[in-house]
Write an enzyme that holds these catalytic residues in place. Structure first.
Site, short mmCIF file in Angstrom:
data_model
loop_
_atom_site.label_atom_id
_atom_site.label_comp_id
_atom_site.label_asym_id
_atom_site.label_seq_id
_atom_site.Cartn_x
_atom_site.Cartn_y
_atom_site.Cartn_z
N CYS A 64 3.19 4.98 0.98
CA CYS A 64 2.38 4.31 2.02
C CYS A 64 2.91 2.91 2.31
O CYS A 64 2.93 2.46 3.44
CB CYS A 64 0.92 4.25 1.59
N HIS A 83 -3.84 0.94 -1.39
CA HIS A 83 -3.17 1.66 -0.30
C HIS A 83 -2.70 0.66 0.74
O HIS A 83 -3.35 -0.35 0.97
CB HIS A 83 -4.20 2.63 0.32
N GLN A 94 3.62 11.69 5.74
CA GLN A 94 4.09 11.02 4.53
C GLN A 94 4.35 12.01 3.41
O GLN A 94 5.05 11.72 2.45
CB GLN A 94 3.00 10.03 4.12
#
Ligand SMILES: CCC[C@@H](/C=C/S(=O)(=O)c1ccccc1)NC(=O)[C@H](Cc1ccccc1)NC(=O)N1CCC(N2CCOCC2)CC1
Length: 218
Positions: free
Chosen positions: A25, A161, A19
């Protein structure tokens, strides 16, 4: 539902992606879910583009965060997702370079799952990996085993997240343990490290049960 399940054993999860230093995310969580849905409907595991969402999903905030629910809508509006190869990841927002004729996978709608961990596990075993959101504080210190942070270190109301839930099961924490430890195996796409995080199953740890969703591919 089976006592344990892991979609990595059934070919529905693409290899770990990097990432980079971008708060994307939310895009990885959604592409992971759609890769699984597409695989289960069409038998092909594709690696789908997160960069398309970073660049072309105007509702979310690219590297400054997003919500899976917005991303599903953006994908429906755009018409689908290109592959990772056709629209590769750079880890920073660029001008949208989406091409309809390059769409490799599309979705028809999306859905929110139950907030009951048993029902989430049963749905996963039946239908594929699930986009989930959680408080990632404890994840950053994760080394091995099953993470079971105290609630004060993992406030279920401070979700920050989004990741992909790929399975669940039971794991003995140590060689001499006899009581198997229930866990959820969560596919982590952390900006710093990539890999799998095993989180205690059965206490809605870190708010993992609060925002579970999936695309629907007819
Ligand atoms: C800066 C964004 C970080 C990013 C994830 C980054 S990350 O790098 O993967 C990471 C996170 C934690 C530890 C380690 C690494 N987080 C997100 O995208 C999170 C994911 C999330 C949070 C809550 C519920 C569901 C999903 N989303 C966000 O941070 N959002 C930004 C604010 C946005 N608001 C919408 C309403 O209008 C005001 C703005 C909502 C989405």
């Amino acid at each position: 539902a089976p006592a344990s399940w892991d979609w990595r054993d059934h070919g529905a999860v693409s290899p770990v992606k990097n990432q980079g230093m971008c708060g994307s995310c939310w895009a990885f969580s959604v592409t992971g879910n759609i890769e699984g849905q597409w695989f289960l409907k069409n038998g092909k595991l594709l690696s789908l583009s997160e960069q398309e969402l970073v660049d072309c999903d105007g509702v979310d905030q690219a590297c400054r965060g997003g919500l899976p629910s917005n991303a599903y809508e953006a994908i429906e509006k755009l018409g689908g997702l290109e592959t990772e190869t056709d629209y590769s990841y750079t880890g920073q927002k660029q001008t949208c370079d989406f091409a309809t004729n390059k769409v490799a996978a599309y979705i028809n709608s999306s859905m929110e799952l139950s907030k009951d961990e048993k029902e989430i596990a049963a749905w996963l075993a039946e239908n594929g990996p699930v986009s989930v959101a959680l408080n990632a504080f404890a994840m950053q210190f994760y080394k091995r085993g099953v993470s079971h942070p105290f609630k004060i270190f993992c406030n279920p109301w401070m979700i920050d997240h989004a990741v992909l839930l790929v399975g669940y099961g039971e794991r003995t924490l140590c060689v001499f343990c006899f009581s198997p430890y229930p866990f959820l195996s969560v596919f982590v796409s952390l900006s710093l490290s990539q890999g799998y995080y095993y989180l205690y199953r059965g206490s809605n740890a870190c708010g993992i049960n609060k925002m579970c969703s999936s695309a629907v591919v007819n």
